[in-house]
Scaffold this motif. Structure first.
Motif, short mmCIF file in Angstrom:
data_model
loop_
_atom_site.label_atom_id
_atom_site.label_comp_id
_atom_site.label_asym_id
_atom_site.label_seq_id
_atom_site.Cartn_x
_atom_site.Cartn_y
_atom_site.Cartn_z
N ALA A 730 0.81 -1.22 0.00
CA ALA A 730 0.00 0.00 0.00
C ALA A 730 0.85 1.27 0.00
O ALA A 730 0.38 2.32 -0.44
N SER A 731 2.08 1.17 0.46
CA SER A 731 2.91 2.37 0.59
C SER A 731 3.66 2.72 -0.69
O SER A 731 4.23 3.79 -0.80
N THR A 732 3.67 1.82 -1.67
CA THR A 732 4.47 2.03 -2.86
C THR A 732 3.60 2.49 -4.03
O THR A 732 2.41 2.20 -4.10
N ASP A 733 4.21 3.21 -4.94
CA ASP A 733 3.54 3.62 -6.17
C ASP A 733 3.56 2.44 -7.12
O ASP A 733 4.49 2.26 -7.90
N THR A 734 2.55 1.62 -7.02
CA THR A 734 2.55 0.34 -7.75
C THR A 734 2.30 0.49 -9.23
O THR A 734 2.33 -0.50 -9.97
N PHE A 735 2.03 1.71 -9.72
CA PHE A 735 1.89 1.89 -11.16
C PHE A 735 3.22 1.66 -11.87
O PHE A 735 3.27 1.40 -13.06
N ASP A 736 4.32 1.77 -11.12
CA ASP A 736 5.66 1.50 -11.65
C ASP A 736 6.24 0.29 -10.91
O ASP A 736 5.64 -0.24 -9.98
N ASP A 737 7.42 -0.16 -11.34
CA ASP A 737 8.09 -1.25 -10.64
C ASP A 737 8.39 -0.82 -9.21
O ASP A 737 8.68 0.35 -8.95
N VAL A 738 8.33 -1.76 -8.28
CA VAL A 738 8.51 -1.43 -6.87
C VAL A 738 9.63 -2.28 -6.27
O VAL A 738 9.84 -3.43 -6.67
N GLY A 804 -9.46 6.58 -7.44
CA GLY A 804 -8.34 6.54 -8.39
C GLY A 804 -7.44 5.33 -8.22
O GLY A 804 -6.42 5.22 -8.89
N PHE A 805 -7.82 4.41 -7.32
CA PHE A 805 -7.00 3.22 -7.01
C PHE A 805 -5.57 3.62 -6.63
O PHE A 805 -4.61 2.92 -6.93
N GLN A 806 -5.46 4.76 -5.95
CA GLN A 806 -4.15 5.29 -5.55
C GLN A 806 -3.90 4.95 -4.08
O GLN A 806 -4.06 5.77 -3.18
N PHE A 807 -3.48 3.72 -3.85
CA PHE A 807 -3.39 3.25 -2.47
C PHE A 807 -2.15 3.77 -1.74
O PHE A 807 -2.15 3.85 -0.51
#
Length: 1006
Positions: A730-738, A804-807
């Motif tokens: 939940a803490s990472t910007d999962t739209f990109d590689d994490v 926005g599914f921006q967790f």
């Protein structure tokens, strides 16, 4: 001697927060018990009942393969899906989650075959029914294992009734979808090059292929020109082709040229510098011959010839030089008179020429009709046929090679299409294992064609070409990217075989011949949209998150070839069709109904053990119709899941609200689902698609067992708990590689600890809270009303984050509010009020204390709900600690936050107040570090707070100092004595240990 009287102990007169909620989480030990209780209480079933009839939100689960323990990519994907369904459910929607598994295909077959290989067993010797049964058993085993592992992650779903592509009803539905394509004429059987794995002996989908850098053999091969009606001077010269796949030369059928490319006819020769040696100088076989090469590529061609001279006898003893010379011409070209040979050096200057010239520069129509011989033409038969020059301007370039491209329609898409246009068909010389057919005249029975030694400069292909005088240069030093099977890691080839395809560019809203083959399908004209057009239109109507991902899938659909859906394997759903001797398939509603009934009763095995005469019925004979034995591509299986999961459970025509997978699924499940649904329903199966990146190690590298950098989610859960892993997701910007590693997880643990401590404080501060204490917001002090304002702001931000599914934003807003606004500010300021504004004279506490606890209760009910989707185990523990007799926290809905709590004017004022407080705190800190004071309570503050609308007592409480006075900013150590109960240093306290006025009045009745 008189004893000194003991100082009074007021410890029992203050309120001290009490809670059984421990500071230490112990998640790894607690979570399994919480999970077991959820299962015993059927929390998921109760949730479905509670949300029945509400607005539905369907996230359709993309099926993972059932073939091993879960990895970090699984954890990332499933937790993201769980965050979606839990937050949607929290909003009050009916958000079911039906997990699923892909159970067919090569991934599972490969595992069974690996076991065979270890036992030195031949898979092909095992009865097909027995092999399929082993595959089914293997898949069922790993479904059970992965199910338990996903549940351990806290994934909430219908684990008692997941969907499996190997269930009989699913296999029947997949066949029903296939037959829809057949009925509308979009399905055809054709022979064209597809990605083929010689190791796995089957066609592969794009999604099953990965690219790796390799070093290949590059060769230059001469094809003698024997006819050139538009340029007679070419006869006797040699067209030079360059390739990095020597194994395709044995199936060459033509040579392609570019109509806009200038080709030079040059003589190649070899010279050596003067030496004292009298040894004979051996020239290569090509010395003195004429070669046709694109002028822009002559330097590279020359360099390759130069490098190949090392193969000459005694070449190491001589300094030799390759020289390319343009043929003599008596004409004047662009005003430049050429009186002799022009030596080719470095870069070349292009020359204009007219249609009547007799120069040795050739273009376009000069080459039309030209015929060459295959280097191995003396073998006769296929090799003796003429090799025509064909216009390949759509793909022939001067980026590399010679500007002339050899055409092998068996092994290249461009080759196949160009040759088909000119009446040249594949010859199917390379078999499924990568070897040439035993009866092939050149290299029959040899291979495998992906073997490096087979293609090397010393291998059989190059040796034979050199012996024929056709090999000009060969070296095994060409670095490039090449496709590999992601499963076997072996190189793949493009291989023409008879396959089943779904056409991308055939109009579908028209009648087609009942037994259409590829040629008939392509000849049909209509006004309807093609599958490609329908899919591209559907892409525009879908919400893509992030938005940039739309361009990725659009470009893939725009450029993709027809969809090859057949596989030459055993474990999967068969292509349940009958074909005649012409390769046309039978379409009959009665036959189809009997096929589907058989599948529903016994699954895919029904086709392989069927009484086909009975399935065909009385109107057709097995003498005329043969059952197809190929199976369906597993991407067709998974692309059809919307039919037997979404529509079967929720109604015909219902589509998913969301598909959520990794970015690789633009060429995989997102695309196969899109094409399947567009081909059968004319629309996408989803309203929105969310794409996430890949889980990398802490240094941003791809995880690999061989590298030793794998972070195992099972180990993380065993050591730290699933909620820590969920906090990381939940803490990472999962739209990109994490990234995930020890340091990253440590950060997630730290954030979790702070959030847990916030809840621990709330539980303790509310330990004896009673509804009779509640104060209406309108009657609260400004600070409490400001916190309610902030809660309303946070609530709106969290709702927007869910939409926005921006967790990562969701968790950041939540933890920042809990840490900065509450723990470090609100709680800190009001702790004195909480502890000391209650006593015999004030059994329910002061009005300020009651207002504070009213806000704390509101915060608790909001925060525990907000946190539940992210840390479901901890949220349950928190909820049950305060309400032990209640149902699960996960049955609750979004907290009721009154929009009227928003007060922008108040927020502006408190923004200035907070800035003043921070300025005072900043001045106090150096005094603490220098030990002038031990705590801020020992400081007296002078500050111009009147302009903030605060009294001296209010500002002192706000800054947690002894005394505040109006004036120019100044901070000093106080001389006041300390109250024995609240420990504040106040002017009215006569000596340390005595009571301040507030504490004295609170204890008035003691």
């Amino acid at each position: 001697m008189t004893d000194t009287p003991a100082k009074p102990d007021y410890k029992d007169t203050v309120f001290l927060p009490k809670t059984d909620f421990p500071m230490k989480a112990g998640l790894a030990q607690k979570e399994p018990a919480i999970l077991a209780k959820w299962q015993a209480d059927d929390v998921y079933g109760k949730l479905r009942e509670a949300r029945e009839g509400r607005t539905r939100f369907i996230l359709h689960d993309g099926p993972p393969y059932a073939n091993g323990d879960i990895h970090m990519g699984h954890a990332l994907n499933k937790v993201l899906k769980d965050l979606v369904t839990r937050t949607q459910s929290l909003l009050g929607k009916d958000a079911p989650y039906v997990p699923g598994w892909d159970c067919h295909g090569l991934p599972i077959e490969w595992k069974i075959e690996e076991a065979y290989r270890k036992k030195k067993l031949d898979k092909d010797a095992v009865p097909a029914a027995e092999f399929r049964a082993e595959c089914r058993e293997y898949a069922a085993k790993w479904v059970a294992v992965q199910r338990a592992q996903f549940e351990r992650l806290g994934i909430q779903g219908d684990w008692d009734d997941p969907y499996l592509t190997m269930k009989f009803e699913a296999e029947a539905a997949i066949v029903a979808e296939l037959l829809k394509f057949a009925e509308t004429g979009q399905l055809y059987r054709g022979a064209k090059p597809v990605m083929w794995s010689p190791v796995e002996k089957t066609a592969l989908a794009e999604a099953e292929v990965e690219y790796e850098d390799i070093v290949s053999t590059q060769i230059d091969v001469a094809f003698e020109i024997v006819e050139a009606p538009n340029a007679p001077e070419l006869v006797g010269a040699h067209a030079v082709i360059w390739t990095t796949t020597p194994w395709t030369i044995p199936v060459n059928q033509a040579i392609a040229y570019g109509s806009e490319i200038d080709y030079w006819l040059v003589v190649a020769d070899v010279y050596r510098e003067r030496t004292d040696s009298s040894d004979a100088f051996s020239k290569p076989a090509w010395a003195g011959k004429k070669f046709l090469v694109a002028y822009e590529l002559l330097p590279q061609f020359k360099a390759r010839l130069q490098a190949d001279l090392k193969r000459l006898p005694n070449s190491g003893e001589y300094e030799v030089e390759v020289e390319l010379s343009q043929m003599n011409s008596e004409d004047v070209v662009s005003g430049i008179e050429k009186t002799g040979e022009q030596t080719v050096q470095g870069n070349f200057v292009p020359r204009e020429f007219g249609p009547d010239r007799k120069t040795s520069i050739f273009r376009d129509s000069d080459l039309a009709g030209t015929i060459a011989l295959h280097p191995m033409h003396k073998l006769g038969g296929f090799f003796a046929k003429p090799r025509p020059f064909l216009d390949g301007s759509s793909f022939v370039t001067t980026e590399a090679g010679t500007g002339l491209v050899h055409m092998a329609p068996d092994h290249g898409e461009d080759d196949f299409l160009l040759c088909r246009e000119n009446g040249l068909s594949p010859v199917f010389a390379v078999e499924g294992d990568g070897k040439y057919a035993d009866d092939w005249a050149w290299l029959g029975g040899q291979g495998s064609v992906i073997n490096k030694a087979f293609n090397s400069p010393e291998g059989p292909i190059c040796s034979d070409l050199r012996a024929a005088g056709a090999l000009l240069a060969a070296s095994d030093d060409f670095n490039h990217s090449y496709p590999h099977s992601w499963r076997s890691k072996a190189k793949i080839i493009f291989r023409a075989t008879p396959q089943w395809f779904i056409a991308m560019d055939v109009p579908v809203d028209r009648q087609v011949p009942r037994c259409a083959d590829e040629a008939e399908i392509r000849a049909v004209q209509g006004n309807g949209e093609t599958l490609r057009e329908t899919a591209l239109d559907a892409i525009e109507r879908v919400r893509w998150v992030p938005e940039r991902s739309k361009n990725r899938i659009r470009s893939m659909v725009e450029g993709r070839p027809d969809w090859v859906i057949s596989r030459q394997r055993a474990w999967g759903v068969p292509i349940a069709l009958y074909i005649n001797d012409d390769g046309q398939y039978l379409r009959d509603d009665g036959v189809n109904a009997r096929i589907l009934a058989a599948f529903e009763n016994a699954g895919a095995d029904a086709w392989f053990t069927a009484d086909h005469a009975a399935l065909l019925g009385p109107d057709y004979s097995l003498d005329d119709w043969t059952p197809v034995t190929d199976i369906l591509d597993v991407w067709f299986d998974s692309g059809s899941t919307h039919a037997f999961v979404i529509e079967a459970r929720y109604g015909k025509g219902v589509r998913a609200d969301l598909y959520l997978e990794g970015s690789d699924q633009h060429r995989g499940w997102f695309q196969s689902s899109l094409l399947e649904s567009c081909g059968t329903r004319g629309r996408a199966p989803y309203d929105a698609v969310l794409t996430h990146g890949f889980a990398l190690d802490g240094n941003g590298r791809k995880m690999s067992k061989s590298t030793g950098n794998v972070v195992d989610p099972l180990k993380v859960m065993d050591e730290s708990g699933a909620d820590i892993l969920r906090m990381w997701v939940a803490s990472t910007d999962t739209f990109d590689d994490v990234k995930v590693g020890k340091e990253v997880l440590s950060g997630a643990s730290d954030s979790y600890r702070k959030l847990r401590n916030t809840f621990r404080y709330l539980l303790g501060a509310l330990s004896d809270f009673d509804e009779s204490e509640r104060v209406a917001p309108a009657d609260m002090p400004e600070l409490e009303r400001y916190i309610l304002h902030r809660l309303a702001e946070v609530d709106a931000e969290l709702r927007a984050s869910v939409d926005g599914f921006q967790f990562s934003r969701y968790l950041r807003v939540l933890t920042t509010f809990a840490q900065d606004d509450l723990s470090a500010f609100f709680f800190d300021i009001r702790k004195d009020c909480l502890y000391c504004d209650v006593g015999p004279a004030l059994p329910q506490g002061s009005a300020k204390r009651r207002a504070y606890r009213s806000v704390l209760d509101t915060l608790f009910h909001a925060l525990v709900r907000y946190a539940a989707p992210v840390i479901p185990f901890t949220a349950e523990e928190i909820w049950q600690t305060r309400t032990p007799d209640s149902d699960s926290v996960h049955l609750l809905e979004w907290p009721e936050v009154d929009s009227a709590w928003r007060d922008e004017e108040l927020a502006t004022k408190w923004g200035r107040i907070i800035a003043a407080r921070e300025a005072v705190v900043e001045e106090i800190e150096p005094m603490r570090r220098e030990k002038i004071i031990r705590s801020s309570l020992e400081a007296d503050v002078v500050y111009p707070f009147a302009e903030l609308g605060l009294s001296s007592d209010e500002f002192a409480e706000l800054c947690i100092v002894s005394v505040a006075e109006e004036g120019a900013a100044k901070i000093t150590r106080t001389d006041n004595a300390k109250c024995g109960r609240c420990w504040r240093l106040l002017p009215e306290v006569t000596q340390d240990g005595a009571l301040c006025d507030r504490c004295d009045s609170v204890l008035a009745d003691t």
